[in-house]
Design an enzyme around this catalytic site. Sequence first.
Site, mmCIF file in Angstrom:
data_model
loop_
_atom_site.group_PDB
_atom_site.id
_atom_site.type_symbol
_atom_site.label_atom_id
_atom_site.label_comp_id
_atom_site.label_asym_id
_atom_site.label_seq_id
_atom_site.Cartn_x
_atom_site.Cartn_y
_atom_site.Cartn_z
ATOM 1 N N GLY A 66 -15.615 3.218 -3.790
ATOM 2 C CA GLY A 66 -14.427 3.640 -3.075
ATOM 3 C C GLY A 66 -13.633 4.661 -4.001
ATOM 4 N N CYS A 67 -12.085 4.684 -3.824
ATOM 5 C CA CYS A 67 -11.511 5.790 -4.190
ATOM 6 C C CYS A 67 -12.050 5.499 -5.534
ATOM 7 C CB CYS A 67 -10.279 5.411 -3.741
ATOM 8 S SG CYS A 67 -8.639 6.143 -5.434
#
Length: 243
Positions: A66-67
Amino acid sequence: MSTSTVGEKKSTSWLPLKLAGVSLITALLGLSQSACSAEKAVAIAPPALDEPVGTAHREVAVIAGGCFWGVQGVFQHVRGVENAVSGYAGGAANTAEYGQVSSGDTGHAESVQITYDPTTITYGRLLQVFFSVAHNPTELNRQGPDSGTQYRSAIFPQNPLQEKIAKAYIAQLDASKAFNAPIVTRIENNKAFYPAETYHQNYLTLNPSSPYIVINDLPKVEYLKQMEPTLYRADPILVGIAK
């Protein structure tokens, strides 16, 4: 993380409030319950197969979950980690740039390159933090409010032993039903890592009041502290400061 301003995410529901100057508390109160929930940590067993403790004091791991703000922020608080750099892996060198990666068409994933001391923490224990705390490995091409292949769960082994450990651990976790769904983490070999732009480095530490960080990432650091107290370090090891 598609953005209209540097370091903020257009896809999240709080951005219009932030641009309008609404206070953090007001913004949080206006969010839906689902948006206010970070990915939950899951207590899992350590890997049955791990690298042997040798005499080398520096190894490298590359992961995507993810981020990269939150993944980097978690591992900067892990004992034995000497550096954690946000960047891109999975695509070509000429597309390793934030604007292009955000399109989701480059093959890159937002990734973190971790330099660690294997006499203090093993590769398997890093993966335990990765699967347990840093992200949800059962979400396909998304994490929290962010979606797209650039947010996929992936491991980029740096050698055959890392690949063997990662594959064995995924099989172990799936067999034990550690999660309520199968793990979708990809093992991607022979992929180079490219550091991200300077403004993405140390983002969690430098922007602790950002609504995105408060909602999605600070809880992960707290999970690490609660669930792995022997691994947790209070002072993060920051890019540009790590020795």
